[in-house]
Each structure stands twice: as structure tokens, then as C-alpha cells.
Design a protein around this motif. Structure first.
Motif, mmCIF file in Angstrom:
data_model
loop_
_atom_site.group_PDB
_atom_site.id
_atom_site.type_symbol
_atom_site.label_atom_id
_atom_site.label_comp_id
_atom_site.label_asym_id
_atom_site.label_seq_id
_atom_site.Cartn_x
_atom_site.Cartn_y
_atom_site.Cartn_z
ATOM 1 N N GLY A 34 0.780 -1.242 0.000
ATOM 2 C CA GLY A 34 0.000 0.000 0.000
ATOM 3 C C GLY A 34 0.804 1.279 0.000
ATOM 4 O O GLY A 34 0.302 2.337 0.405
ATOM 5 N N LYS A 35 2.036 1.247 -0.500
ATOM 6 C CA LYS A 35 2.897 2.438 -0.500
ATOM 7 C C LYS A 35 2.336 3.547 -1.395
ATOM 8 O O LYS A 35 2.146 4.683 -0.957
ATOM 9 N N THR A 36 2.098 3.207 -2.670
ATOM 10 C CA THR A 36 1.602 4.198 -3.630
ATOM 11 C C THR A 36 0.204 4.670 -3.246
ATOM 12 O O THR A 36 -0.107 5.859 -3.326
ATOM 13 N N TYR A 37 -0.640 3.742 -2.830
ATOM 14 C CA TYR A 37 -1.998 4.051 -2.383
ATOM 15 C C TYR A 37 -1.962 5.103 -1.273
ATOM 16 O O TYR A 37 -2.675 6.113 -1.327
ATOM 17 N N THR A 38 -1.117 4.868 -0.270
ATOM 18 C CA THR A 38 -1.019 5.789 0.875
ATOM 19 C C THR A 38 -0.469 7.142 0.453
ATOM 20 O O THR A 38 -0.961 8.191 0.886
ATOM 21 N N MET A 39 0.563 7.121 -0.400
ATOM 22 C CA MET A 39 1.164 8.370 -0.873
ATOM 23 C C MET A 39 0.133 9.231 -1.592
ATOM 24 O O MET A 39 0.038 10.451 -1.351
ATOM 25 N N LEU A 40 -0.671 8.625 -2.461
ATOM 26 C CA LEU A 40 -1.696 9.363 -3.211
ATOM 27 C C LEU A 40 -2.821 9.852 -2.298
ATOM 28 O O LEU A 40 -3.278 10.991 -2.411
ATOM 29 N N ARG A 41 -3.263 8.994 -1.407
ATOM 30 C CA ARG A 41 -4.357 9.359 -0.506
ATOM 31 C C ARG A 41 -3.980 10.561 0.347
ATOM 32 O O ARG A 41 -4.755 11.515 0.481
ATOM 33 N N GLU A 42 -2.776 10.527 0.927
ATOM 34 C CA GLU A 42 -2.324 11.634 1.774
ATOM 35 C C GLU A 42 -2.157 12.912 0.954
ATOM 36 O O GLU A 42 -2.459 14.014 1.439
ATOM 37 N N ALA A 43 -1.669 12.773 -0.281
ATOM 38 C CA ALA A 43 -1.490 13.948 -1.140
ATOM 39 C C ALA A 43 -2.827 14.609 -1.446
ATOM 40 O O ALA A 43 -2.945 15.847 -1.437
ATOM 41 N N ASN A 44 -3.865 13.830 -1.723
ATOM 42 C CA ASN A 44 -5.191 14.381 -1.998
ATOM 43 C C ASN A 44 -5.743 15.159 -0.809
ATOM 44 O O ASN A 44 -6.335 16.226 -0.970
ATOM 45 N N ILE A 45 -5.538 14.614 0.375
ATOM 46 C CA ILE A 45 -5.998 15.305 1.587
ATOM 47 C C ILE A 45 -5.328 16.673 1.705
ATOM 48 O O ILE A 45 -5.969 17.686 2.006
ATOM 49 N N ARG A 46 -4.022 16.720 1.421
ATOM 50 C CA ARG A 46 -3.270 17.969 1.556
ATOM 51 C C ARG A 46 -3.606 18.970 0.448
ATOM 52 O O ARG A 46 -3.621 20.177 0.676
ATOM 53 N N VAL A 47 -3.884 18.446 -0.763
ATOM 54 C CA VAL A 47 -4.292 19.337 -1.864
ATOM 55 C C VAL A 47 -5.612 20.026 -1.524
ATOM 56 O O VAL A 47 -5.804 21.221 -1.793
ATOM 57 N N LYS A 48 -6.516 19.295 -0.919
ATOM 58 C CA LYS A 48 -7.804 19.876 -0.519
ATOM 59 C C LYS A 48 -7.647 20.946 0.550
ATOM 60 O O LYS A 48 -8.516 21.796 0.726
ATOM 61 N N ARG A 49 -6.511 20.906 1.244
ATOM 62 C CA ARG A 49 -6.211 21.940 2.237
ATOM 63 C C ARG A 49 -5.504 23.132 1.617
ATOM 64 O O ARG A 49 -5.164 24.093 2.299
ATOM 65 N N GLY A 50 -5.216 23.031 0.308
ATOM 66 C CA GLY A 50 -4.615 24.160 -0.391
ATOM 67 C C GLY A 50 -3.158 24.006 -0.754
ATOM 68 O O GLY A 50 -2.556 24.931 -1.308
ATOM 69 N N GLU A 51 -2.545 22.848 -0.506
ATOM 70 C CA GLU A 51 -1.132 22.648 -0.830
ATOM 71 C C GLU A 51 -0.965 22.316 -2.318
ATOM 72 O O GLU A 51 -1.847 21.728 -2.937
ATOM 73 N N ASP A 52 0.182 22.715 -2.858
ATOM 74 C CA ASP A 52 0.475 22.509 -4.285
ATOM 75 C C ASP A 52 1.262 21.213 -4.450
ATOM 76 O O ASP A 52 2.478 21.168 -4.259
ATOM 77 N N ILE A 53 0.551 20.136 -4.823
ATOM 78 C CA ILE A 53 1.165 18.816 -4.975
ATOM 79 C C ILE A 53 0.785 18.239 -6.333
ATOM 80 O O ILE A 53 -0.383 18.261 -6.722
ATOM 81 N N ILE A 72 -7.938 14.290 -7.374
ATOM 82 C CA ILE A 72 -7.856 15.609 -8.007
ATOM 83 C C ILE A 72 -6.407 16.031 -8.292
ATOM 84 O O ILE A 72 -6.160 17.187 -8.648
ATOM 85 N N LEU A 73 -5.486 15.117 -8.133
ATOM 86 C CA LEU A 73 -4.075 15.473 -8.301
ATOM 87 C C LEU A 73 -3.731 15.760 -9.763
ATOM 88 O O LEU A 73 -4.116 15.020 -10.667
ATOM 89 N N GLU A 74 -3.000 16.852 -9.946
ATOM 90 C CA GLU A 74 -2.504 17.211 -11.287
ATOM 91 C C GLU A 74 -1.313 16.324 -11.636
ATOM 92 O O GLU A 74 -0.461 16.047 -10.794
ATOM 93 N N THR A 75 -1.260 15.879 -12.904
ATOM 94 C CA THR A 75 -0.130 15.076 -13.377
ATOM 95 C C THR A 75 0.722 15.895 -14.337
ATOM 96 O O THR A 75 0.218 16.429 -15.328
ATOM 97 N N ILE A 76 1.998 16.016 -14.026
ATOM 98 C CA ILE A 76 2.932 16.695 -14.929
ATOM 99 C C ILE A 76 3.273 15.718 -16.059
ATOM 100 O O ILE A 76 3.605 14.555 -15.793
ATOM 101 N N PRO A 77 3.161 16.136 -17.317
ATOM 102 C CA PRO A 77 3.382 15.208 -18.448
ATOM 103 C C PRO A 77 4.718 14.473 -18.345
ATOM 104 O O PRO A 77 5.741 15.063 -18.003
#
Length: 379
Positions: A34-53, A72-77
Motif C-alpha cells: 500500500g505504498k503508492t496508495y497511501t502516498m496518493l491518498r495523503e497527497a489528496n488530503i493535503r491538496v484539498k487543504r490548499g497545498e500545491d502537490i 484531483i491530483l494534477e499530473t505533470i506530463p
């Protein structure tokens, strides 16, 4: 106050460190924990708080639960590279630096880049991005760490070719272990959540055998315990904390040139093995006005004891001191020893009357260590 001022070199080093981005590693003991799963989940929570991830590179392995966490995470090409009439995707270092998010997520730290990439390894891409002042969150399995490679091969019988140097782990600002029981991971495999069912069935008979998983899990947990211990020691040294907090056991055996000291070593080794902890052996050569030090014969015996200690996992040290008891306590405080093991020889009462007992002195003056005495009958 003047002595506390940084030199120009120290100030530059501090500035460079602060300017560099921070590295966080999500560490697991096997694919599917669950490494990638956790990394993405935590990033989404922080983006909703206004962080640029942003996502800099993602390898979801067609796992539905992982893909759902992109949210809702943005993907850099990605950077597209053609090799052997096929197109491959790699981390686009230039685009990430140009976009300059606060944090970029880059999956699979140990990945080897396709031929034609700027760097051979993905960790080299990440180092460039860190140097640009961008924080990086990444993922890693324990079997890819260079110093553990041979241990993993012994456990699993599988040679892991993609490796990263330990120095990459050492520069990480944070390492978070993503843990799940071996039985829990097996259930994920059986449900087809890690690989398709056909691949999962074969994996359960090879790399993912229960014994392998438990051993790799222990390696992972012990590695992070080591990192935490280093951080704690740095904190205690920075704050000048001399009290031993006993967060982990450390065993010390003090030996002499007595042929029977091997029994004390084995006793100490059994304690260290029980706690799976650091194990030290010291010999202290006396010196002073009436002390001649060790003879050549003494050193031969001590060398034999040291070889035994090393075979049992001990680090050995040779010291000199006018007061053996004080030297033992000094070493114990320096290494934050929790248990001191000593041999109690059948000593004539007259020398003890004039010189005092090493054991009694250590018992009286040791504030941070338990004292274990091996009786002379057992020596």
C-alpha cells in the motif's frame, strides 16, 4: 556568544541544506503493501487543504484501488522516449522544475530508466529535482536497498537487480513504513488486488511465501527502527541529554585475558540475540606507574575472545585506562549501554582490599545500565 557563530563554510553548508527540497520515502517490505496508495491518498488530503502537490510519475500496476486514489491530483506530463521501436515514459525533470510544485510524487525510487534517458537511475532524477528546491515523495521496497541485497537473496532465493545506494535512504528527511501483516498481504494477492489471479497464484509459491514475507517485514521494521534511533541520538546530543532513555537495548561485555572470558561473551551474546540489539565487547589494557599492560600472551587470548565475539555479532574495542571501572562506565555512557555483563572471578580478598572491586565500583556508580554478573563458578 562568539564561539556559537557559524564559520562561513558551516553557514554555506546550512544554506545549501535548507535550500534543497525535502525527501520523503514510503517504505514497504513487498509489492502490494500500500505504498503508492497511501502516498496518493495523503497527497489528496493535503491538496484539498490548499497545498500545491503534483504527480511526477505514477506506476499503478493496473490496481483499481490505487488508480482511484489519483483523485484531483494534477499530473505533470511524462517524458516520452523511443527505444527499440517502442515508446517508454520516464520522469520529466525539466517539466517538473519548470512547474515547480511544492511537492512532487514520484513512484518507484529504485527504477532503472530506459536507455536514452538523461540519468541511468530514477533516484538520480529525484536528486536533481531536490537540488531545484522541490520536495519529493517517493516509494521503495526494502529489497532494493544495496546493503540488504544479499540478505534478501538468502531469504527469497531471488536476485533483485534494481538497487539504490544506502546514502539515498540516509539523506531522506522522513521515512514512513507502510505495514500490513503477511497474512493480510496474502489475502490481497488471493483477491487479485496486487496482480491478476494467475500471476498471484505463482507469486504465493515463490517470493510471497509466508516465511519470506515475515522475514522481509522484520527487515523493514528493523531498518526504520535504526533510522529512528539515529534521529533520537542526534536529538539527544543536540539537546545535551545525557540520561539513557532505554528506548532500545544495548549490551556491553568487558573482557580480560582470562581464558574463561569466552563464557561471559556467550552470556552477553544470548542477551543481545534475545533482544536483537547492538552488542559490544571491550578489553581495557591497564597502564600506570605499577601497571605493565598486557603481555603478548594476554593479547593472544584477547584476540581469540574478540574473534568469538565477532562471530556472535559483536563490535570489539581495545581501550587503555588507569581505572578499569571508570573506563567501562565511560564507554557505557558514550554508547548508551543498557546492560553491562561482567565476569566475577574468584579473587583473593587482599588485592580487593587495597585496589577495590571493579564490580562494586560499577554497581555503585552506574546510573543508566543494568549490571549482570556471571559467577566465577561458571567461568
Amino acid at each position: 556568544m562568539e564561539s556559537n557563530r557559524l564559520t562561513p563554510e558551516e553557514a554555506l553548508k546550512k544554506y545549501e541544506k535548507e535550500k534543497r527540497g525535502k525527501l520523503k520515502i514510503y517504505l514497504g517490505y513487498a509489492p502490494g503493501v500500500g505504498k503508492t496508495y497511501t502516498m496518493l491518498r495523503e497527497a489528496n488530503i493535503r491538496v484539498k487543504r490548499g497545498e500545491d502537490i503534483c504527480i511526477g510519475y505514477l506506476e499503478p500496476h493496473d490496481r483499481k484501488a490505487t488508480l482511484e486514489q489519483v483523485g484531483i491530483l494534477e499530473t505533470i506530463p511524462y517524458k516520452e522516449i523511443e527505444y527499440g521501436n517502442k515508446k517508454y515514459s520516464e520522469v520529466n525533470i525539466e517539466e517538473i522544475i519548470k512547474r515547480k510544485p511544492k511537492i512532487v510524487l514520484i513512484d518507484e525510487l529504485a527504477h532503472t530508466n530506459i536507455k536514452g534517458s538523461k540519468n541511468k537511475k530514477r533516484y538520480e532524477d529525484i536528486l536533481e529535482i531536490l537540488e531545484a528546491g522541490i520536495n519529493v515523495n517517493t516509494t521503495l521496497n526494502i529489497q532494493h536497498i544495496e546493503s540488504l541485497n544479499d540478505i534478501v537473496y538468502t531469504i527469497t532465493g531471488i536476485e533483485v537487480r534494481e538497487k539504490i545506494p544506502d546514502s539515498i535512504i540516509n539523506i531522506a528527511d522522513e521515512v514512513e513504513v507502510i505495514d500490513i501483516s503477511a497474512s493480510g498481504l496474502e489475502e490481497r494477492l488471493k483477491r487479485g488486488e496486487v496482480y491478476n489471479l494467475k500471476v498471484a497464484s505463482a507469486a504465493l509459491k515463490n517470493f510471497f511465501r509466508r516465511g519470506n514475507l515475515n522475514a522481509l517485514r522484520e527487515l523493514s521494521l528493523r531498518r526504520i527502527a535504526q533510522e529512528v534511533d539515529i534521529s533520537l541520538l542526534e536529538y539527544m546530543e543536540d539537546k545535551n541529554i545525557t540520561t539513557n532513555w532505554h528506548t532500545t537495548e544495548r549490551v556491553l561485555v568487558s573482557i580480560s585475558s582470562s581464558p574463561r572470558a569466552d563464557k561471559v561473551i556467550r552470556y552477553g551474546a544470548r542477551i543481545a540475540q534475545r533482544y536483537k540489539c547492538e552488542f559490544y565487547i571491550i578489553s581495557i589494557e591497564p597502564y600506570g606507574l605499577l601497571k605493565k599492560g598486557f603481555s603478548e600472551k594476554d593479547w593472544e587470548v584477547i584476540k581469540k575472545h574478540e574473534e568469538l565475539g565477532k562471530s556472535l555479532g559483536a563490535e570489539t574495542y581495545r581501550l587503555k585506562g588507569k581505572n578499569i571501572a571508570k573506563k567501562i562506565l565511560e564507554f557505557a555512557n558514550q554508547k548508551r549501554i543498557t546492560q553491562i555483563v561482567l565476569g566475577h572471578s574468584k579473587r583473593n580478598k587482599l588485592p580487593t582490599f587495597f585496589k577495590g572491586s571493579v564490580i562494586n565500583y560499577i554497581i555503585e556508580h552506574s546510573k543508566n545500565s543494568e549490571i549482570r554478573i556471571v559467577p566465577w563458578q561458571n567461568l
